[in-house]
Design an enzyme around this catalytic site. Structure first.
Site, short mmCIF file in Angstrom:
data_model
loop_
_atom_site.label_atom_id
_atom_site.label_comp_id
_atom_site.label_asym_id
_atom_site.label_seq_id
_atom_site.Cartn_x
_atom_site.Cartn_y
_atom_site.Cartn_z
N ASP A 121 0.86 -1.18 0.00
CA ASP A 121 0.00 0.00 0.00
C ASP A 121 0.90 1.23 0.00
O ASP A 121 1.35 1.69 1.04
CB ASP A 121 -0.92 0.00 1.24
CG ASP A 121 -1.77 1.26 1.33
OD1 ASP A 121 -1.98 1.90 0.28
OD2 ASP A 121 -2.21 1.60 2.45
N GLU A 122 1.18 1.72 -1.19
CA GLU A 122 2.07 2.87 -1.39
C GLU A 122 3.39 2.69 -0.62
O GLU A 122 3.76 3.54 0.20
CB GLU A 122 1.36 4.16 -0.96
CG GLU A 122 0.08 4.42 -1.73
CD GLU A 122 -0.48 5.82 -1.49
OE1 GLU A 122 -0.07 6.46 -0.50
OE2 GLU A 122 -1.32 6.26 -2.28
N PRO A 123 4.11 1.60 -0.88
CA PRO A 123 5.34 1.32 -0.11
C PRO A 123 6.46 2.33 -0.34
O PRO A 123 7.41 2.37 0.44
CB PRO A 123 5.74 -0.07 -0.63
CG PRO A 123 5.14 -0.17 -1.99
CD PRO A 123 3.85 0.57 -1.91
#
Length: 486
Positions: A121-123
């Site tokens: 998740d949006e790393p």
């Protein structure tokens, strides 16, 4: 033209005449709520509002069960906390795919129509530093291998959602766009992987945060208003913030060798509380402008008549447990309130005139906790701060819907938030004798003193799933016992 040649020509042009799936609009269903709407109720709400695509941050079993047979197209997510494991273990990736994709996947039957697996998740979010960078590509490759082994690779695509700060332009001009220097090598690896497997680039575009951070962008420019002062970049003219951000990404992709990469806007929205300009009326203007722009299929100056493949509205429902590290507005992205009530007039561009509210929602009793004005109130502020450290008081933020109710209204709001989060237990409205339970709604103007849903944290979907497994294990145990006795 010979008849057979005409038929061949018609066959080639039918997709153009009917229009492609480009511009399809979905929503993000987040579940970080202390008292979530039951999954079956959310699916019902999605369908009644003609939503066809849903993106999840995880693969919650009860959520996927509720989506089974719904015909909604689903993106399941893998949290950042799992990336290290999947990077180092293909077996772990195979196990996850089996449990969360294969088990539910619809082969034209009553399962879940899973379209994408979102790895992380949006790393690459800048505030995370590099804690996830080393694991993203390896995790994506192992999930891809697991899908291939499960014979699902042709139907389910692996993607990696990238944050809005993955790409930048110091001059705010799209022609100067590029990926962050610390990400260049990783982005080349990621885009090579996506290109090989014909997967799109998933990215967040955040006009709200861009407006907050960039003094050169006006609110009207961000809200798709007509007759605004355009931004010029060489021979290209930009009339809204969305196109400006989108083409900055297009340039960044081109600069590292991927000018034709398909783009999915994986997250975009406008919050309605918790900050200045985070209001329902402004959100309504933005959302209508965005949907009209997407459905016009005009595209952007760098990609004319080529809009995003898909766009996911963030978010379907408010979530009172989301992190507020980036701002108190983070808990107010929903098009709907936590209880499934529409915040403004809008539709997803699919025929319905306005949003349809959730029906037959079950609330706790009509009781609120307020400050008892007959008591010594010298410690009231300290008690309120303690209450807000546990519950959600983001509506009291400067610019928020409850920022103007003053003292002691703000103390009562804090007390009530704590009281509701604790399922209206009598002892949760004590506050050293400062609290008072009332049946008179203390809401003021736009400041809503909410009542929580019957679905409490103690019966969350995760624990309900655990309970279900215990029942199944017990049944299995007794069936084995009966077989042994026979």
């Amino acid at each position: 033209m010979p008849p057979n040649l005409f038929v061949f020509f018609l066959f080639l042009t039918i997709p153009c005449l009917l229009g492609s799936t480009a511009g399809a609009i979905g929503v993000i269903w987040g579940t970080m709520s202390s008292h979530p709407l039951p999954p079956s109720k959310v699916v019902e709400l999605l369908k009644s509002n003609n939503v066809s695509k849903v993106k999840l941050f995880d693969a919650d079993p009860l959520v996927l069960q509720a989506l089974s047979g719904s015909n909604l197209v689903v993106t399941v997510g893998i949290p950042n906390s799992m990336l290290k494991t999947f990077n180092s273990s293909r077996k772990a990736a195979e196990s996850w795919v089996h449990d969360n994709v294969t088990r539910y996947f619809s082969h034209g039957g009553a399962g879940v129509r899973i379209e994408y697996v979102a790895v992380g998740d949006e790393p690459f979010l800048q505030s995370y530093g590099e804690q996830f960078h080393p694991f993203v590509i390896g995790a994506a490759m192992n999930i891809q291998a697991a899908l291939t082994k499960a014979n699902l690779a042709s139907e389910v695509k692996v993607v990696v959602p990238c944050s809005f700060d993955t790409f930048v332009s110091e001059s705010s001009l799209p022609s100067k766009g590029h990926f962050r220097t610390d990400l260049n090598k990783t982005m080349i690896q990621l885009l090579t992987f996506l290109s090989k497997h014909h997967s799109p680039f998933f990215v967040t575009i955040s006009p709200f945060i861009s407006f907050q951070q960039n003094k050169n962008i006006s609110l009207d420019f961000t809200l798709f208003k007509e007759n605004v002062r355009p931004h010029n970049d060489s021979h290209r003219t930009y009339k809204n913030s969305f196109d400006l951000s989108y083409d900055t990404l297009v340039t960044a992709l081109s600069k590292i060798g991927f000018p034709e990469m398909g783009i999915v806007v994986a997250r975009i929205g406008w919050p309605t509380d918790g900050a200045p300009n985070a209001t329902s009326s402004i959100a309504e203007t933005f959302m209508k402008g965005l949907v009209d722009h997407l459905h016009s299929k005009t595209g952007t100056p760098l990609r004319p008549r080529n809009p995003p493949i898909e766009t996911f509205i963030f978010s379907f429902l408010d979530e009172d447990q989301r992190s507020i590290t980036s701002g108190n507005f983070e808990r107010h992205w929903g098009v709907f309130t936590f209880d499934g009530q529409a915040k403004y007039h809008f539709n997803f561009g699919l025929g319905s005139k306005n949003l349809v509210n959730a029906q037959f929602v079950e609330y706790l009793p009509s009781k609120w906790c307020v400050m008892n004005n007959n008591k010594d109130m010298s410690n009231a502020t300290a008690s309120a701060l303690e209450a807000c450290s546990i519950s959600d008081c983001t509506a009291l933020s400067p610019g928020g819907s409850c920022s103007n109710i003053g003292w002691p209204g703000n103390i009562s709001y804090a007390f009530n938030s704590y009281y509701q989060q604790h399922d209206q237990r009598a002892d949760s409205c004590d506050f050293g004798g400062l609290g008072l339970i009332t049946t008179v709604d203390p809401s003021v103007d736009n400041c809503r003193f909410f009542i929580e849903l019957q679905t409490s944290h103690s019966t969350s979907v995760h624990e309900a799933y655990l309970f279900l497994w215990i029942i199944l294990l017990m049944a299995y145990f007794f069936s084995c016992l009966l077989g042994f006795m026979q």
